[in-house]
Design an enzyme around this catalytic site. Structure first.
Site, PDB file in Angstrom:
ATOM      1  N   ASP A 276       0.865  -1.171   0.000  1.00 39.77           N
ATOM      2  CA  ASP A 276       0.000   0.000   0.000  1.00 39.77           C
ATOM      3  C   ASP A 276       0.911   1.233   0.000  1.00 39.77           C
ATOM      4  O   ASP A 276       2.135   1.126   0.133  1.00 39.77           O
ATOM      5  CB  ASP A 276      -0.941  -0.026   1.211  1.00 39.77           C
ATOM      6  CG  ASP A 276      -2.171   0.845   0.973  1.00 39.77           C
ATOM      7  OD1 ASP A 276      -2.147   1.671   0.032  1.00 39.77           O
ATOM      8  OD2 ASP A 276      -3.151   0.715   1.722  1.00 39.77           O
TER       9      ASP A 276
HETATM   10  C1  BGC Z   1      -5.059   3.187   0.479  1.00 33.91           C
HETATM   11  C2  BGC Z   1      -5.309   2.196  -0.622  1.00 33.91           C
HETATM   12  C3  BGC Z   1      -5.227   2.877  -1.965  1.00 33.91           C
HETATM   13  C4  BGC Z   1      -3.877   3.544  -2.074  1.00 33.91           C
HETATM   14  C5  BGC Z   1      -3.614   4.189  -3.408  1.00 33.91           C
HETATM   15  C6  BGC Z   1      -3.817   4.017   0.254  1.00 33.91           C
HETATM   16  O1  BGC Z   1      -3.709   5.041   1.171  1.00 33.91           O
HETATM   17  O2  BGC Z   1      -4.971   2.497   1.709  1.00 33.91           O
HETATM   18  O3  BGC Z   1      -6.549   1.579  -0.431  1.00 33.91           O
HETATM   19  O4  BGC Z   1      -5.457   1.961  -2.977  1.00 33.91           O
HETATM   20  O5  BGC Z   1      -3.765   4.514  -1.057  1.00 33.91           O
HETATM   21  O6  BGC Z   1      -4.343   5.318  -3.599  1.00 33.91           O
END
Ligand code: BGC
Length: 733
Positions: A276
């Site tokens: 993530d």
């Molecule tokens: C979130 C994810 C997301 C990613 C990209 C993160 O902060 O937890 O769910 O896909 O950002 O935007």
């Protein structure tokens, strides 16, 4: 930018792709291989964590140091970056463009928790197909969806992205989302690849606090949290994102047990794992790594293929490889998976796939808007309807509240949706030529901290309007930015200013229909008794207001059922329907019994249970019939009942089948959802509903952590919610 024709892309078998990928890998330098393992941001990347410095993105692409790009949806910019990759980098490997298309791209559908209340996987598949179509036509190749976190704590802001608290329902939706996005063929111009997230346990963040740690038994992991991911893998999901949290003290992104032993070896996932946003670099803060080099080594060995935003791989892997050449095997494995995905998507045949000059013409089509309307209708939950006050007709209506003339209705993670695509409730009433009086009463101001701010003039104006009406429709709730990532709350009541407004309006003694806009189950205990009816309207996207007005008027008969339990107070959390019994179970007829599992100051029952939701129709369940009272491993058990719609309204009913194991080697919940059917019943008609159950449907992870059915006595319960059902007994032999 040129308009490219949709030339058909080669469909290759996996072995053909493997040959191509192996050949390509042999031609790559170490640094080009590592480059494939990096997901960079760029200007205008949606930032969901530390700010990203985009100044070197183009240069890095040119050097072959970037494999994919996060969060872009402007075809022209996508085109320009892809051009650098395929024309200016040595190996001309196309970039993969990934984005968060969570509940719609431009046409916005109800947020995922709302939509899950439809109990309609077919509809979810349709919704994701449209989301895929629109995103694909904006140049996006992969969506970071579905979010498959099982959730039991409405304090967590991200419950709005989830499909609720039940593992079986999550499995059904996992399949629907993945199949909708990917459509069995990634070379199609209408499909995109899907990334399931967040693996794993993020929904169980301690105390509902964002990014918090997770401690979980292996049985709970396997019984409740893994099944949706397993289902997504069986449905062909191409990528899996690691969660931010620690899992039993080891951050998931560097957790070999989870990423390799379980995900690869047990679940046989052969797609790409991605961290993530900076979750790999964050293992320094988790204090299991001292520096970036340590991060790179730990994540690589754990089984992480692709690093989002953090730069440990691009900065450190080459050096690590000099110290330990055997690591090249791990790198090759990861690169192979990433390149395979690019081949599967047809990007090597047409890197500019889905780049159009006039991409806007593919968005907000009539078909998309119709599905958005249907999805919104099927997500609205009728929680209360005293004296059948709803649907309304021919009454003098006062519209009060901060969400009446408000078009901020897409909800968090609203893709490219624009507020201006949404009509307000007030506009829809006016467009239908229904006479209404309106007053805002108070604002939907975005309060991070509780405040008592009220504007008495606004309240008094609302009260005056109400005095002259027959019925009041109040639209209250949390602002769309009060849920989503980074919005955990300890107080899940309506904002104070709105509670005050409802109190003032209720003093007029007019009948109130309350609409609640929210991204999570809210505690509405302070206001519920003041309202004759409550419709939980969540954030329903582009067609929010049409769906709500049609529901109030009876054009849509509400048919959604809650997929998360609603607490009476925050102190009951975590509260979910499939809890264990305890040795001293609560007796609701004897709350005062001290030595029972309870709180002294409040009953155990939630405000609204899982599976609950009213209809304007009245569905009567007949007795249950079972084809046999004993069953063995090869029998098919059939359970049936006749359901009658004793009302003048046609409508859908969600018929729910639960089981209860009376004795097992481990304690099991009193209720476990195993099947459901959504049936449509005309007014004054009946239908026989039949469910089939197999021996395997009674499985659970037993004392030895084996997922098996143990012989013994079970109850089969069929009903309209997790607390309202009829039951029969069956003995499995
Ligand atoms: C979130 C994810 C997301 C990613 C990209 C993160 O902060 O937890 O769910 O896909 O950002 O935007």
């Amino acid at each position: 930018m040129i308009e490219l024709e949709k030339k058909e892309l080669s469909k290759r078998s996996s072995s053909e792709i493997e040959v191509l990928v192996d050949k390509l890998i042999k031609q790559l330098t170490i640094s080009e291989k590592i480059g494939q393992m990096y997901q960079s941001g760029h200007q205008y990347t949606v930032i969901t964590g530390p700010i990203f410095n985009a100044s070197k993105t183009v240069e890095n692409i040119r050097k072959g140091m970037v494999g994919s790009i996060l969060g872009m949806n402007e075809p022209e910019m996508i085109y320009n970056l892809q051009k650098v990759a395929v024309e200016e980098s040595r190996m001309k490997i196309p970039l993969l463009f990934c984005n968060d298309i969570i509940h719609g791209c431009r046409t916005i559908f109800p947020h995922n928790l709302a939509l899950s209340c439809s109990f309609n996987p077919k509809l979810v598949k349709e919704v994701s197909k449209i989301a895929a179509y629109e995103s694909a036509h904006c140049g996006i190749n992969l969506t970071f969806s579905p979010m498959l976190d099982l959730v039991r704590d409405p304090r967590w802001g991200r419950v709005m992205e989830s499909c609720g608290e039940d593992p079986f329902l999550l499995e059904e939706y996992a399949k629907a989302y993945v199949e909708g996005y990917q459509q069995d063929d990634l070379t199609k111009y209408d499909s995109i690849a899907s990334c399931a997230k967040h693996f794993i346990g993020y929904g169980a963040a301690s105390g509902g606090k964002e990014y918090n740690s997770v401690d979980m038994s292996d049985r709970t992991l396997r019984q409740y949290y893994l099944p949706p991911f397993k289902q997504a893998i069986n449905s062909g999901v191409k990528m899996i994102m690691t969660a931010f949290n620690t899992f039993n003290d080891v951050p998931v992104t560097a957790n070999k047990y989870l990423l390799t032993d379980i995900l690869r070896n047990e679940l046989k996932f052969n797609g790409v794992t991605i961290s993530d946003y900076t979750s790999s670099g964050e293992i320094i803060k988790h204090k299991i790594a001292v520096n970036n080099k340590d991060v790179a080594l730990k994540c690589l060995l754990a089984g992480l293929d692709h690093e989002m935003i953090s730069t440990s791989y691009v900065e450190e892997l080459e050096g690590l490889l000099e110290e330990n050449p055997a690591l090249e095997n791990n790198i090759n494995q990861s690169v192979k998976r990433i390149l395979t995905l690019k081949y599967e998507l047809g990007l090597f045949d047409n890197p500019y796939k889905n780049i159009y000059q006039n991409h806007q013409k593919y968005l907000l089509s009539e078909k998309a808007l119709n599905v958005a309307y249907e999805a919104a209708c099927q997500s609205i939950v009728l929680l209360k309807n005293e004296n059948n006050i709803l649907p309304i007709n021919n009454q003098k209506i006062a519209l009060i509240g901060p969400f009446i003339d408000n078009n901020n209705l897409n909800g968090a993670w609203g893709g490219q949706g624009k507020n201006s695509d949404c009509e307000t409730l007030y506009e829809v009433f006016k467009n239908k030529n229904i006479h209404v009086e309106y007053s805002q009463g108070t604002t939907d101001e975005y309060f991070e901290m509780p405040t008592d701010n009220v504007d008495l003039d606004l309240i008094n104006e609302a009260v005056e309007i109400v005095k002259d009406s027959d019925i009041v429709i109040m639209a209250c709730g949390e602002n769309q930015h009060m849920s989503g990532e980074g919005y955990s709350r300890t107080n899940i009541e309506l904002p104070n200013n709105q509670i005050k407004l409802i109190n003032a309006i209720s003093e007029t003694k007019k009948k109130i229909i309350l609409l609640v806009y929210a991204g999570r189950p809210l505690d509405i205990s302070k206001v519920i008794d003041k309202c004759e009816a409550v419709l939980y309207t969540w954030f329903l996207g582009t067609r929010t207001s049409r769906a709500i007005v049609d529901t109030v008027l009876g054009i849509n008969n509400p048919n959604a059922k809650l997929t998360m339990t609603f607490p009476r107070t925050v102190g009951q959390i975590p509260i979910y329907y499939n809890q264990l019994n305890t040795g001293r179970p609560y007796d609701k007829n004897n709350h005062g019994d001290r030595y029972k599992s309870r709180y002294v100051d409040i009953i155990n029952e939630p405000m609204f249970p899982f599976g609950y939701g009213l209809s304007y129709a009245k569905f009567i369940y007949g007795e249950l019939k079972l084809n046999q009272s004993n069953a063995n491993k090869i029998d098919i058990i059939t359970v049936s009942t006749v359901i009658t719609n004793e009302s003048k309204y046609d409508g859908y009913e969600v018929v729910q089948l639960y089981i209860e194991a009376m004795c097992f080697t481990v304690s099991r919940p009193n209720m476990e959802l195993k099947k459901f059917q959504k049936i449509y019943l005309k007014a004054n008609s009946s239908q026989t509903v039949v469910f089939e159950l197999k021996y395997e449907d009674f499985k659970y992870y037993n004392i030895d952590n084996m997922n098996i059915t143990e012989p013994g006595k079970y109850l089969i319960k069929l009903g309209t919610s997790s607390v309202d059902y009829k039951q029969v007994e069956i003995v499995l032999i």
